[in-house]
Design a protein around this motif. Structure first.
Motif, short mmCIF file in Angstrom:
data_model
loop_
_atom_site.label_atom_id
_atom_site.label_comp_id
_atom_site.label_asym_id
_atom_site.label_seq_id
_atom_site.Cartn_x
_atom_site.Cartn_y
_atom_site.Cartn_z
N PRO B 104 0.80 -1.23 0.00
CA PRO B 104 0.00 0.00 0.00
C PRO B 104 0.84 1.29 0.00
O PRO B 104 0.39 2.31 -0.50
CB PRO B 104 -0.81 -0.12 1.30
N SER B 105 2.04 1.23 0.55
CA SER B 105 2.83 2.46 0.62
C SER B 105 3.90 2.52 -0.46
O SER B 105 4.70 3.44 -0.49
CB SER B 105 3.48 2.59 1.99
N CYS B 106 3.95 1.51 -1.34
CA CYS B 106 5.02 1.46 -2.33
C CYS B 106 4.58 2.20 -3.59
O CYS B 106 3.52 1.92 -4.15
CB CYS B 106 5.35 0.01 -2.67
N GLU B 107 5.40 3.12 -4.04
CA GLU B 107 5.00 3.88 -5.22
C GLU B 107 5.03 3.03 -6.49
O GLU B 107 4.53 3.45 -7.52
CB GLU B 107 5.86 5.14 -5.37
N ARG B 108 5.60 1.83 -6.41
CA ARG B 108 5.60 0.91 -7.55
C ARG B 108 4.29 0.10 -7.64
O ARG B 108 4.06 -0.60 -8.61
CB ARG B 108 6.78 -0.03 -7.39
N SER B 109 3.48 0.23 -6.62
CA SER B 109 2.24 -0.54 -6.57
C SER B 109 1.45 -0.39 -7.88
O SER B 109 1.27 0.72 -8.35
CB SER B 109 1.38 -0.08 -5.39
N GLY B 110 1.05 -1.51 -8.44
CA GLY B 110 0.34 -1.46 -9.71
C GLY B 110 1.26 -1.60 -10.91
O GLY B 110 0.83 -1.96 -11.99
N ALA B 202 18.48 1.14 -15.00
CA ALA B 202 17.66 1.98 -14.13
C ALA B 202 16.17 1.66 -14.28
O ALA B 202 15.39 1.93 -13.37
CB ALA B 202 17.91 3.45 -14.44
N GLY B 203 15.80 1.09 -15.39
CA GLY B 203 14.37 0.86 -15.62
C GLY B 203 13.95 -0.59 -15.55
O GLY B 203 12.80 -0.92 -15.79
N ILE B 204 14.86 -1.48 -15.22
CA ILE B 204 14.58 -2.91 -15.40
C ILE B 204 14.07 -3.61 -14.14
O ILE B 204 13.56 -4.72 -14.19
CB ILE B 204 15.84 -3.63 -15.95
N CYS B 205 14.19 -2.94 -12.99
CA CYS B 205 13.82 -3.59 -11.71
C CYS B 205 12.35 -4.01 -11.74
O CYS B 205 11.47 -3.21 -12.00
CB CYS B 205 14.06 -2.62 -10.56
N PRO B 206 12.06 -5.29 -11.48
CA PRO B 206 10.66 -5.75 -11.55
C PRO B 206 9.86 -5.37 -10.30
O PRO B 206 8.65 -5.54 -10.27
CB PRO B 206 10.80 -7.27 -11.66
N VAL B 207 10.55 -4.90 -9.25
CA VAL B 207 9.88 -4.51 -8.01
C VAL B 207 10.23 -3.06 -7.70
O VAL B 207 10.71 -2.33 -8.57
CB VAL B 207 10.27 -5.45 -6.85
N GLY B 208 10.03 -2.66 -6.48
CA GLY B 208 10.29 -1.26 -6.13
C GLY B 208 11.64 -1.04 -5.48
O GLY B 208 11.78 -0.16 -4.63
N ALA B 209 12.65 -1.84 -5.86
CA ALA B 209 13.96 -1.69 -5.23
C ALA B 209 14.77 -0.58 -5.88
O ALA B 209 15.45 0.18 -5.20
CB ALA B 209 14.73 -3.01 -5.28
N LEU B 210 14.71 -0.48 -7.19
CA LEU B 210 15.48 0.53 -7.92
C LEU B 210 14.48 1.35 -8.72
O LEU B 210 13.89 0.85 -9.68
CB LEU B 210 16.49 -0.18 -8.83
N MET B 211 14.29 2.61 -8.28
CA MET B 211 13.22 3.42 -8.89
C MET B 211 13.72 4.82 -9.21
O MET B 211 14.52 5.38 -8.46
CB MET B 211 12.06 3.56 -7.90
N PRO B 212 13.20 5.40 -10.30
CA PRO B 212 13.52 6.81 -10.55
C PRO B 212 12.78 7.69 -9.53
O PRO B 212 11.66 7.37 -9.12
CB PRO B 212 13.00 7.04 -11.97
N LYS B 213 13.43 8.77 -9.13
CA LYS B 213 12.79 9.67 -8.17
C LYS B 213 11.81 10.63 -8.87
O LYS B 213 11.96 10.92 -10.05
CB LYS B 213 13.87 10.51 -7.47
N ARG B 214 10.87 11.13 -8.12
CA ARG B 214 9.95 12.21 -8.53
C ARG B 214 8.99 11.86 -9.66
O ARG B 214 8.47 12.73 -10.33
CB ARG B 214 10.75 13.48 -8.90
N VAL B 215 8.83 10.59 -9.97
CA VAL B 215 7.84 10.23 -11.00
C VAL B 215 6.86 9.18 -10.47
O VAL B 215 6.05 8.66 -11.24
CB VAL B 215 8.53 9.69 -12.28
N GLY B 216 6.94 8.92 -9.18
CA GLY B 216 6.21 7.79 -8.61
C GLY B 216 4.73 7.81 -8.87
O GLY B 216 4.12 6.76 -9.05
N PHE B 217 4.12 8.96 -8.88
CA PHE B 217 2.66 8.99 -9.03
C PHE B 217 2.24 9.72 -10.30
O PHE B 217 1.13 10.23 -10.40
CB PHE B 217 2.03 9.59 -7.76
N ARG B 218 3.15 9.76 -11.28
CA ARG B 218 2.80 10.36 -12.57
C ARG B 218 1.58 9.64 -13.16
O ARG B 218 0.64 10.28 -13.63
CB ARG B 218 4.00 10.29 -13.52
N ASP B 219 1.63 8.30 -13.13
CA ASP B 219 0.43 7.53 -13.47
C ASP B 219 -0.30 7.24 -12.17
O ASP B 219 0.25 6.57 -11.30
CB ASP B 219 0.80 6.19 -14.12
N PRO B 220 -1.50 7.73 -12.02
CA PRO B 220 -2.19 7.48 -10.75
C PRO B 220 -2.53 6.01 -10.55
O PRO B 220 -2.68 5.27 -11.54
CB PRO B 220 -3.46 8.33 -10.86
#
Lengths: 597, 248
Positions: B104-110, B202-220
């Motif tokens: 629920p708190s992971c910006e990769r959710s979804g 930078a874009g290949i992580c299948p989970v939320g371990a390696l993520m770009p900053k400041r774009v987490g909720f660009r797609d709601p």
């Protein structure tokens, strides 16, 4: 430090594949591996510092944080435990004022357990600074060790009798009982030619003595026929299976036989380069083995034009491991030999096709090479006439545990377990663990079974347990062994072995229920099916065998037929009770609510 | 026409024919035609790792990982059997209890392949006791976040950085449950490494371990990849396959 790093790197010509050796030798000088050392090694070998850190942190005997200047490792195999190692380790910790696994504040000493030192016949044993071994520990000896450490006496100056390692051979058959003249088997092989040599090995029906039992002659043929300009022969002396120490005895008493066997393999497959991969715990054998190699070079039995045969060039290097059981798996061993993390490779391709640095490589066990030398002297048919049809020849066993005469025994394959128990002076035996934790546990009704591929296969270890022993505790020790030795590469092994160990601990703590038993069985099925290599697949073997054959030792630990949490709920509430000053019945778990307030 | 259909070779995956070329692994061939075999550590265009074990299938009756097993003409491969599905659910539960995963708190959710695969396998809870390991977060990089709590050690970033970016920024360190990702820089911090937010790694992580900053909720949430697609839909598991992968 810089000078040390330079010297060690120069000794290995900055070769990236020598990374594990470089790190081992650096640590032997420095005590541990500071990050600056990793960076210097990375730069010199052309590898990234992350890669070097990844390798260094993989091996149990390499340290990225300071450890004690005296690093004491108690062998934690079940037979050492049965001989009192746990109490002795506690005693040493008490005498030195250090907690297990921690470094004393003055940095002088740390004390911890390690998997198995390969001295089950003369335990309890320990390892000092990953180099000197001390056998037959007693309370007096432990106290004297504490004194030596407090007086800062270098381990090399400790009483020599403490470090005495015996090689008791209680029964020798054709392999250990026949005198052997170095070079004689090579002479016979050269008379037969390379193809004739291979043919004799194939006729013998010899199967690899490391446990898997692959046909040695076929392995050599595949290696010989695989495309590639260079070929390699590797002796797997990474005898890490708890309870086995037969290779230790062979390497000490019959090193010429081992090396001659390797040279025969090189002759048959056309290899010019060989390695002995010696387990880190056997570091104390290094000088002896190097001396044997030196003698053989001087005698024209190693090096260029062996025995004057033009073009028969072969030499051997010794690679010392750094404390990782999984490196006994041949593809993990090759990764380690190349200076990488010792994780097993994807197969196919198999090492006979793509092995050391991509070259076709034959990896064989110490005992296999010994057998080959005798086969070339007396012929493949002679060997095939011993043992059973599918398990030819003799097999060397390391017997330890509850018996009067622990040590090494050589028998023709097909010998029943009860015969071996009788010979080693075992009495009132309830179980025998054959082939170490990854092998088979036999109960008293099965002692008529034979050690052979047709019946009970064995890598050469027999651990004997009499009726005093709790077979649940044996299985729990093995579960911790696998969790400690998992390389961590694949999900089921990395997580599953840890879950298994924790669940066994929960049962041991008296919090078990039927639910836990079903979870254990679920782990057994999953690990057996899905792991990347044999370590994970075997991790549940002791559980499965003991659950089947010694079920009462599990059931008396179950508190309930239903789910029971691992924690004591009432004890957890004690803090709340103290804070609120309550001691009434409703403040306890399970809560009891009186009908009248 | 494609060499796959021209070759005429195929194997059976859950009773349906999958065309193959010599040298294909089972997963490669299945993925090419949009057939779903669950996986986390595999990615088209990178060599197989064989570590997550989610792609276990029965290959002519023997359990193997589909990402490493070579396909063979006429082979009978079972993937969606109840027993294998149950084993995969257990593997997923293992991955969840080993790290610290709080969807629920992971910006990769979804957008998380682990989460989507767990939903697909009807994983309702962790089943095992949680390990709750203490794992640090590395926020030193200006554009990327490395949260070890969610790393599942699939090694995709390691391989992508080495083989696609030519940088070798990452490596796996430790052993057993203490395995962890390390970064190639003098300090070991991501901010001191050569990683760029534009790297393939930078874009290949299948989970939320390696993520770009400041774009987490660009797609709601609600409009993300696995909100719109099921994980077993063709090619929904990761970005479109690279151009060199031929589709029949």
């Amino acid at each position: 430090m810089e000078a040390t790093v330079r010297t060690v790197l120069a000794r290995h010509a900055n070769q990236p594949q020598a990374l594990v050796q470089i790190l081992r030798e650096l640590q032997a000088e420095q005590g541990w591996l500071p990050r600056e050392a990793l960076m210097a090694v990375a730069q010199a070998t052309g590898r990234t510092v992350a890669d070097v850190e990844g390798v260094a942190s993989f091996y149990r005997f390499l340290h990225l944080v300071p450890v004690g200047r005296y690093r004491v490792l108690f062998s934690d195999n079940i037979t050492d435990r049965m001989q009192g190692s746990v109490a002795l380790m506690e005693r040493l910790c008490r005498r030195l004022g250090v907690a297990p696994g921690a470094v004393r504040a003055d940095g002088r000493v740390s004390v911890a357990p390690c998997s198995c030192t390969g001295l089950g016949d003369q335990g309890p044993a320990l390892l000092i600074n990953h180099h000197q071994v001390i056998t037959r520990l007693t309370e007096e000896r432990v106290d004297a060790i504490a004194d030596c450490i407090e007086r800062q006496l270098p381990p090399a100056q400790w009483p020599a009798e403490w470090m005495q390692v015996e090689d008791p051979v209680h029964r020798a058959d054709v392999l250990l009982g026949t005198p052997f003249a170095p070079g004689s088997a090579l002479q016979a092989a050269r008379a037969l030619g390379r193809n004739g040599t291979l043919e004799q090995v194939q006729r013998s029906g010899l199967r690899g003595r490391g446990g898997a039992g692959f046909a040695t002659g076929l392995k050599w043929e595949l290696c010989r026929d695989a495309p590639g300009a260079q070929r390699c022969v590797v002796c797997n002396a990474d005898e890490g299976e708890p309870g086995t120490f037969k290779d230790r005895v062979l390497l000490r008493r019959h090193a010429h036989l081992v090396v001659e066997g390797m040279t025969l393999a090189a002759w048959a497959v056309g290899a010019r380069r060989g390695f002995i991969y010696l387990r880190g715990e056997y570091r104390f054998l290094l000088e002896h083995l190097q001396e044997v190699l030196r003698q053989r070079r001087a005698a024209g039995l190693l090096g260029p034009d062996i025995q004057g045969e033009a073009g028969f060039d072969f030499d051997i290097e010794i690679h010392v491991g750094a404390g990782a059981y999984v490196c006994g798996e041949e593809s993990a061993l090759l990764n380690s030999l190349e200076g990488h993390r010792g994780t097993p490779r994807i197969r196919p391709p198999f090492p006979v096709e793509v092995g050391y640095l991509g070259q076709p490589t034959t990896v064989n066990n110490v005992e296999t090479f010994c057998a080959v030398a005798h086969i070339l002297l007396r012929g493949g048919d002679w060997w095939a006439s011993l043992g059973t049809p599918k398990s030819t020849g003799t097999k060397v066993h390391a017997i330890s545990g509850d018996c009067a005469r622990p040590g090494v025994y050589e028998y023709p394959l097909g010998t029943p377990v009860e015969r071996m128990l009788e010979d080693c002076g075992a009495a009132d035996t309830q179980a025998v663990q054959v082939g170490g934790p990854s092998g088979t546990c036999l109960s008293v009704t099965e002692f008529g079974r034979c050690i052979a591929y047709e019946d009970v296969p064995s890598a050469g270890a027999l651990m004997v347990f009499d009726r005093r022993r709790d077979m649940f505790e044996v299985a729990r020790n093995f579960a911790h062994f696998f969790a400690h030795e998992s390389c961590g590469f694949c999900t089921p092994c990395r997580v599953g072995t840890e879950l298994l160990a924790r669940r066994m601990d929960k049962l041991a703590a008296g919090h078990g229920s039927r639910h836990d038993m079903s979870v254990l069985q679920e782990l057994d099925t999953l690990l057996h099916q899905s792991t990347h290599c044999g370590l994970g697949a075997a991790a549940c073997n002791p559980l499965r065998d003991t659950l089947l054959k010694f079920r009462p030792s599990y059931e008396r630990r179950l508190q309930s037929l239903h789910f029971l949490p691992a924690l004591d709920l009432d004890a957890e509430l004690s803090i709340a009770r103290a804070a609120t000053g309550r001691q009434d019945a409703a403040a306890h778990w399970p809560p009891s609510h009186p009908t009248t307030p | 026409m494609s060499r796959y259909t021209a070759s005429g070779l195929s194997f059976l995956l859950d009773g349906e024919e999958v065309p193959m070329a010599p040298g294909d692994t089972v997963l490669q061939a299945a993925h090419r035609v949009g057939r779903y075999i669950p996986h986390l550590c595999w990615h088209p265009g990178l060599p197989a790792h064989g570590s997550c074990r989610l792609c276990m299938v029965n290959f002519n009756g023997r359990p193997v990982s589909a990402c490493t097993a070579l396909a063979a003409p006429g082979a009978v491969v079972e993937c969606q059997t109840p027993a294998l599905q149950a084993e995969r659910r257990t593997l997923l539960q293992m991955l969840f209890v080993e790290g610290n995963h709080f969807c629920p708190s992971c910006e990769r959710s979804g957008n998380c392949l682990l989460q989507a695969t767990a939903y697909q396998h009807e994983m309702a809870g962790p089943h095992f006791e949680e390990f709750y390991p203490g794992r640090p977060v590395d926020a030193s990089h200006p554009d990327m976040l490395l949260d070890h709590n969610r790393c599942i050690l699939c090694g995709l970033c390691v391989r992508a950085s080495e083989l696609l970016d030519g940088k070798s920024v990452f490596a796996i360190a430790g052993h057993g449950t203490r395995c962890h990702l390390v970064v190639d820089s003098p300090s070991g911090q991501l901010g001191d490494s050569a990683l760029s937010v534009h790297d393939q790694a930078a874009g290949i992580c299948p989970v939320g371990a390696l993520m770009p900053k400041r774009v987490g909720f660009r797609d709601p949430i609600g409009q993300r990849r696995y909100d719109l697609h099921r994980v077993d839909e063709p090619h929904s598991q990761e970005a479109a396959p690279p151009a060199d992968e031929e589709t029949p």
